[in-house]
Motif scaffolding. Sequence first.
Motif, short mmCIF file in Angstrom:
data_model
loop_
_atom_site.label_atom_id
_atom_site.label_comp_id
_atom_site.label_asym_id
_atom_site.label_seq_id
_atom_site.Cartn_x
_atom_site.Cartn_y
_atom_site.Cartn_z
N HIS A 138 2.86 4.11 13.82
CA HIS A 138 1.78 4.08 12.84
C HIS A 138 0.80 2.97 13.21
N ARG A 139 -0.45 3.28 13.07
CA ARG A 139 -1.49 2.28 13.35
C ARG A 139 -1.59 1.30 12.18
N ASP A 140 -1.92 0.06 12.51
CA ASP A 140 -2.08 -0.94 11.46
C ASP A 140 -3.39 -0.73 10.71
N GLU A 141 -4.44 -0.39 11.45
CA GLU A 141 -5.75 -0.24 10.79
C GLU A 141 -5.85 1.14 10.15
N GLN A 142 -6.65 1.20 9.14
CA GLN A 142 -6.94 2.47 8.48
C GLN A 142 -8.08 3.14 9.21
N LEU A 143 -7.92 4.39 9.51
CA LEU A 143 -8.98 5.15 10.17
C LEU A 143 -9.88 5.77 9.11
N ASP A 144 -11.17 5.72 9.38
CA ASP A 144 -12.12 6.37 8.49
C ASP A 144 -12.36 7.78 9.03
#
Length: 112
Positions: A103-109
């Motif tokens: 899972h990526r740490d940043e949120q994708l827009d």
Amino acid sequence: MPKREIVMSPVARDALVVLGQQIRVARIERSWTVGELADRALSSPPTIRAIETGAPGTSIGTVFQVAFLVGVPLFNTESRAELARLRREGASTLALLPERVRHRDEQLDDRF
């Protein structure tokens, strides 16, 4: 210790019931009793009854073994060679995919 209830989606529940019905029909067409199928499957009559009624909780390996013994096709194929081909195809596909998903740490827009 009380058994935990297995929560299933309606689709999974229906699939279990249909597979159990197919197994029961095939067993009866072979004129096998529940006990005879249990002996052939190295299982018990209560396990066979659970499979035939679509009860969740029986190991998938046991269910597949019972289906094989009575001749119920799995994965829309009656051929062992076709099932082996599907297994090899799945292994080839999995070999191309990453071993794990991170899972990526940043949120994708993803609003475009």
